[in-house]
Write a protein that holds these residues in place. Structure first.
Motif: not given
Length: 421
Positions: A261-288
């Protein structure tokens, strides 16, 4: 076998100063992704002087690839050197070195036996070493039986908005398929390897996850649906997936698969967070396979115990040779040409010439999978300083690469009859 007479000829004929100046001039041509034409114009002059009859062709408007060849004197194999002309950006470089000799990222200054600058190792040293190697054969009056060709392509580097999708590599393989460029029998892609020979590389995909709930005032949280809590559950599932991957099967050269997981953003202004975003990078070995790895990833995300009212969207923004990302690839580590290249390197740079695997993704899959050309990575430079303010290349390693590539041209392509001594 490596002919010791030719080996001695090459060492005697090498012009170290000219080879270094060739690299410094290349670094001096700014070619951040999107502005490759600036460097290509310079390469056109270098290839022409080297007798390679350069040809350019745009892969996108205003963005050319360049290629050229030296035909052999007799029928023989076709060896191709490939490298990308673009570099990552230089944001922050001048500030990091303000008032010092390396302040200009395109200054190509030599400090303590190393040449500094953007693109020094990634990968202008590889491009220049391959061209200087042919020039060295000419200086030593050694004529090849087989053909040596060069293809330098743009749009490899990520980082610039909307760019870095291997448009140059896609154009190259299409021109090969159409017969406009001769199909190589073996290729060296000149990504930095410390002059080791990489017969394998990882694959990857990047996933952007958007988690949407419902925002609500902090005093009435029961009116909302917390996207941050849902993201926590997704993160827990992904980290469990990471443990399973890293403890699973491992490749001899590039190790196990992984996910980060390389990045996360989210939150609300004194409020329940209505949205959050994540970025992910997956490494594959040869054969996958990328399709299967993506399906497995989505299954993990969807298995998280999410509250009603939560929606999850996933996008894959980094398609390369595959819509989802870049494929892993490998050739036989005992491939005759790969072993011969390793032997040539060891003659000139004993700490190099090891068969291994690339802990990065580059464009060998286009050559291996789309035109059936066995391809390795081999070039001077340390990938750990690429993309950083510390990008540089060791001069002795670079000069050894020139001799190593020249030796390999002779060993792989053969020499004109009667030209062995």
């Amino acid at each position: 076998m490596i002919n010791e007479t030719i080996n001695s000829k090459l060492r005697a004929a090498q012009d170290n100063l000219a080879d270094v100046e060739l690299l410094q001039a290349a670094i001096g041509k700014q070619s951040i992704t999107g502005s490759e034409a600036n460097f290509v114009k310079h390469l056109q002059e270098v290839l022409a002087v080297t007798g390679l009859e350069p040809i350019t062709g745009e892969f996108l408007p205003g963005r050319p690839n360049i290629w050229g060849q030296r035909k052999g004197s007799e029928p023989g194999p076709n060896l191709m050197f490939v490298g990308h002309t673009d570099t990552v950006n230089v944001q922050g470089w001048s500030e990091a070195w303000a008032g010092q000799t390396r302040e200009n990222p395109f200054g190509a200054v030599e400090i303590d036996g190393e040449i500094w600058g953007r693109g020094a190792c990634d990968l202008k040293a590889g491009i220049c070493a391959s061209l200087a190697a042919l020039r060295l054969l000419d200086a030593a009056n050694i004529k090849l039986r087989g053909q040596v060709s060069f293809a330098f392509i743009g749009d490899e580097e990520s980082g610039e908005p909307g760019l870095g999708v291997s448009a140059g590599a896609k154009d190259l393989v299409q021109r090969v398929k159409q017969g406009e460029i001769s199909t190589p029998d073996f290729a060296i892609y000149v990504e930095p390897t410390k002059l080791n020979v990489y017969t394998a590389q990882i694959g990857f995909f990047i996933a952007d996850i958007k988690v949407t709930g419902k925002s609500a005032y902090f005093g009435t949280p029961e009116d909302g649906v917390d996207a941050l809590k849902a993201s926590h559950k997704i993160l827990s599932a992904l980290w469990q997936h990471e443990e399973e991957l890293t403890s699973g099967p491992a490749h001899d050269f590039v190790g196990p698969s992984g996910i980060l997981v390389t990045d996360i953003k989210g939150g609300g202004y004194i409020a329940v967070p209505g949205q959050c975003s994540l970025s992910v990078i997956r490494k594959l070995r040869p054969g996958e396979e990328l399709d299967k790895a993506v399906a497995q990833f989505e299954e993990v995300v969807n298995s998280a115990d999410l509250s009603d009212g939560i929606s999850v969207e996933m996008e894959y923004p980094a398609g390369r040779d595959h819509p989802f990302g870049g494929s892993p690839v490998e050739i036989d580590p005992n491939h005759d040409a790969a072993r011969l290249l390793a032997e040539c390197v060891q003659q000139e740079h004993p700490s190099g010439g090891q068969i291994g695997g690339a802990p990065y993704w580059s464009e060998a899959p286009f050559l291996v999978n789309e035109i059936g050309c066995p391809t390795v990575y081999c070039a001077p430079g340390d990938i750990s300083v690429a993309h950083t303010f510390n990008e540089r290349v060791n001069v002795d390693e670079y000069l050894a690469a020139v001799r190593s590539f020249a030796l390999f041209m002779v060993a792989y392509c053969g020499t004109e009859t009667g030209n062995e001594e």
